[in-house]
Write a protein that holds these residues in place. Structure first.
Motif, PDB file in Angstrom:
ATOM      1  N   TYR A  87       0.814  -1.227   0.000  1.00 37.30           N
ATOM      2  CA  TYR A  87       0.000   0.000   0.000  1.00 37.30           C
ATOM      3  C   TYR A  87       0.844   1.272   0.000  1.00 37.30           C
ATOM      4  O   TYR A  87       0.304   2.371  -0.012  1.00 37.30           O
TER       5      TYR A  87
ATOM      6  N   VAL B 116       2.783   0.462   8.428  1.00 34.34           N
ATOM      7  CA  VAL B 116       2.196   1.118   9.605  1.00 34.34           C
ATOM      8  C   VAL B 116       2.714   0.461  10.894  1.00 34.34           C
ATOM      9  O   VAL B 116       3.387  -0.570  10.857  1.00 34.34           O
TER      10      VAL B 116
ATOM     11  N   CYS C 144      -2.363   2.253  12.373  1.00 30.38           N
ATOM     12  CA  CYS C 144      -3.596   1.785  11.715  1.00 30.38           C
ATOM     13  C   CYS C 144      -4.775   1.988  12.678  1.00 30.38           C
ATOM     14  O   CYS C 144      -4.766   1.434  13.779  1.00 30.38           O
ATOM     15  N   PRO C 145      -5.804   2.744  12.282  1.00 32.70           N
ATOM     16  CA  PRO C 145      -6.939   2.972  13.190  1.00 32.70           C
ATOM     17  C   PRO C 145      -7.614   1.665  13.620  1.00 32.70           C
ATOM     18  O   PRO C 145      -8.049   1.540  14.768  1.00 32.70           O
ATOM     19  N   MET C 146      -7.684   0.683  12.724  1.00 31.69           N
ATOM     20  CA  MET C 146      -8.327  -0.573  13.116  1.00 31.69           C
ATOM     21  C   MET C 146      -7.549  -1.250  14.250  1.00 31.69           C
ATOM     22  O   MET C 146      -8.156  -1.825  15.170  1.00 31.69           O
TER      23      MET C 146
ATOM     24  N   ASN D  22      -3.274  -6.860  12.197  1.00 33.27           N
ATOM     25  CA  ASN D  22      -3.609  -5.427  12.310  1.00 33.27           C
ATOM     26  C   ASN D  22      -4.124  -5.169  13.725  1.00 33.27           C
ATOM     27  O   ASN D  22      -5.310  -4.923  13.959  1.00 33.27           O
TER      28      ASN D  22
ATOM     29  N   CYS E 197     -11.962  -1.497   8.912  1.00 31.70           N
ATOM     30  CA  CYS E 197     -10.986  -0.633   8.244  1.00 31.70           C
ATOM     31  C   CYS E 197     -11.750   0.482   7.539  1.00 31.70           C
ATOM     32  O   CYS E 197     -12.606   0.208   6.692  1.00 31.70           O
TER      33      CYS E 197
ATOM     34  N   VAL F 141     -10.780   2.431   5.300  1.00 28.07           N
ATOM     35  CA  VAL F 141     -10.492   2.520   3.863  1.00 28.07           C
ATOM     36  C   VAL F 141     -11.360   1.518   3.101  1.00 28.07           C
ATOM     37  O   VAL F 141     -12.074   1.871   2.147  1.00 28.07           O
ATOM     38  N   HIS F 142     -11.346   0.276   3.524  1.00 31.69           N
ATOM     39  CA  HIS F 142     -12.089  -0.767   2.782  1.00 31.69           C
ATOM     40  C   HIS F 142     -13.586  -0.694   3.004  1.00 31.69           C
ATOM     41  O   HIS F 142     -14.370  -1.132   2.167  1.00 31.69           O
TER      42      HIS F 142
ATOM     43  N   GLU G  75     -11.426  -7.111   3.842  1.00 28.09           N
ATOM     44  CA  GLU G  75     -11.793  -6.094   4.838  1.00 28.09           C
ATOM     45  C   GLU G  75     -13.010  -5.287   4.377  1.00 28.09           C
ATOM     46  O   GLU G  75     -13.511  -4.446   5.116  1.00 28.09           O
TER      47      GLU G  75
ATOM     48  N   CYS H 247      -5.155   4.978   2.010  1.00 30.09           N
ATOM     49  CA  CYS H 247      -4.888   4.821   3.435  1.00 30.09           C
ATOM     50  C   CYS H 247      -3.976   5.975   3.860  1.00 30.09           C
ATOM     51  O   CYS H 247      -2.777   5.994   3.556  1.00 30.09           O
TER      52      CYS H 247
HETATM   53 FE1  SF4 Z   1      -5.285  -0.022   8.646  1.00 25.14          FE
HETATM   54 FE2  SF4 Z   1      -7.099  -0.038   6.707  1.00 25.14          FE
HETATM   55 FE3  SF4 Z   1      -4.849   1.365   6.395  1.00 25.14          FE
HETATM   56 FE4  SF4 Z   1      -4.836  -1.321   6.348  1.00 25.14          FE
HETATM   57  S1  SF4 Z   1      -5.801   0.052   4.883  1.00 25.14           S
HETATM   58  S2  SF4 Z   1      -3.398  -0.018   7.433  1.00 25.14           S
HETATM   59  S3  SF4 Z   1      -6.404  -1.793   7.908  1.00 25.14           S
HETATM   60  S4  SF4 Z   1      -6.466   1.721   7.919  1.00 25.14           S
END
Ligand code: SF4
Ligand code: 13P
Length: 380
Positions: A41, A77, A103-105, A137, A232, A234-235, A260, A322
């Motif tokens: 990513y 991350v 990562c927020p998750m 994660n 997540c 993003v997903h 996700e 992300c």
């Molecule tokens: Fe976290 Fe989603 Fe970013 Fe992956 S894509 S690092 S799960 S926020």
């Protein structure tokens, strides 16, 4: 605990060719003492400096294998750098060029809440074993509880294999019943349960802010999979309408999404899989094939460029970025490497020993599971 060191402002005014020259010089000066790992990513401008690229699973395995390097610079991350530190036994310095890339998750499952959940579910489950399966994660402290409680980590590449292993575990209570507490991503867990032939009725959602996660004893006893209420951001943005739109615009297009994504999106797609599995599926497509890909935009853009003989589109017209991965940029990378070359370790990620000792159990259980990373995405 290492306090984040702020990026000196002069790095922000360096132009890309100057950054390139200085990153190259620092890399050459460090030679084999340095390994740079990059998640898919990351932007191409970062990945061009990576010695290895991969998804979470591959990077965990690579981190465990780096016995020669003194420094692992992780372009990803925070939880990925923590895993690298745990797996390298603290013997190599793992550096995250910007410590605020979290990562927020991973922050949705705090260790105390995970322990509370295990205690509450054990009291409600009528003697069934509760095996925690913790997506990588997650924070190292959540992994440590998992290791202590007889569970394992998983990634999106191997979640099914790890779930299958978990369901073979024998409860100490003598009961034959085993349940999985899957955290923190409810969507990956639900999609995997369905891939294994279970139904939505076999899944119950545990909301950590509510007593007993908002579940009754009957709901816990009926479920095989207890899913943490995490996601997540993003997903979760991908939608069924976007899939319908891409199919209308490009009849015959193959839609592939990361697990996700919400279950309705996974079910509407043709295929779903981890980032490594998505890359393999598009690469195996024939010239002229069409793909709509629901995952982070840097990876989708890379696939579009790599496969010019195919039509590879982002599932959404916009978004899919992300923001946390994007914290790792050229100025931070340059600054981290120049400090290493000058003998100063900045932004080291170091997991405290008692946490590391238990977290490594959960990570190594995952890595030991044979056939865990099936390279082909699952069909719906
Ligand atoms: Fe976290 Fe989603 Fe970013 Fe992956 S894509 S690092 S799960 S926020
Ligand atoms: P992978 O396990 O596919 O690398 O996914 C990591 C991730 O953060 C997805 O959002």
């Amino acid at each position: 605990m290492v306090l984040p060191v702020a990026l000196p402002p002069e790095y922000l005014s360096l132009c890309p060719p100057e950054l390139d020259r200085r990153i190259g010089a620092a890399k050459r000066a460090l030679g084999e003492r340095l390994v740079i790992l990059g998640h898919h990513y990351q932007h191409d401008e970062i990945l061009r400096y990576a010695d290895f690229t991969g998804d979470s699973l591959k990077l965990s395995q690579l981190a465990a294998q780096q016995s020669r390097a003194e420094f692992i610079v992780f372009c990803g991350v925070h939880f990925m750098a923590e895993s690298a530190d745990i797996l390298s036994g603290g013997t190599r310095a793992v550096i995250l060029p910007d410590l605020s890339a979290g990562c927020p998750m991973a922050e949705m499952a705090e260790a105390d809440d995970v322990q509370t959940a295990l205690d509450e579910l054990a009291a409600l489950a009528g003697g069934a074993a509760i095996v925690p399966i913790t997506y990588v994660n997650s924070a190292a402290s959540a992994k440590a509880i998992t290791g202590r409680a007889g569970g394992a980590c998983c990634t999106s590449s191997n979640c099914r294999a790890v779930f299958e292993w978990a369901l073979t575990q024998k409860p100490a209570t003598g009961s034959t019943d085993v349940k999985i507490l899957a955290l923190p991503d409810q969507h990956l867990a639900r999609a995997t349960a369905l891939d294994m032939g279970y139904g939505l009725d076999d899944c119950a959602l545990y909301r950590p802010r509510l007593p007993n996660g908002g579940l009754t004893a009957a709901q816990v006893r009926q479920a095989t999979f207890i899913l943490w209420d995490g996601w997540c951001c993003v997903h979760q943005e991908f939608t069924v309408e976007q899939i319908a739109g891409r199919r209308r615009e490009h009849p015959g297009i193959c839609v592939i999404v990361h697990p996700e994504c919400e279950i309705s999106v996974v079910q509407a797609a043709d295929l779903h899989g981890s980032t490594e599995q998505i890359i393999a599926a598009v690469a195996a497509g024939s010239p002229g094939s069409q793909w709509a890909v629901g995952t982070e935009i840097n990876l989708v853009n890379r696939l579009t460029r790599l496969h010019a003989d195919r039509r590879v589109l982002n599932l959404a017209d916009a978004g899919g970025k992300c923001a946390m991965m994007a914290h790792i940029d050229l100025p931070h990378l340059c600054w981290a490497l120049e400090n290493l070359a000058a003998g100063r370790v900045v932004n080291r990620v170091q997991v405290a020993e008692p946490i590391r000792r238990d977290a490594v159990i959960a990570l190594e259980r995952m890595i030991r599971l044979k056939g865990a990373a099936d390279a082909s995405p699952a069909k719906r």
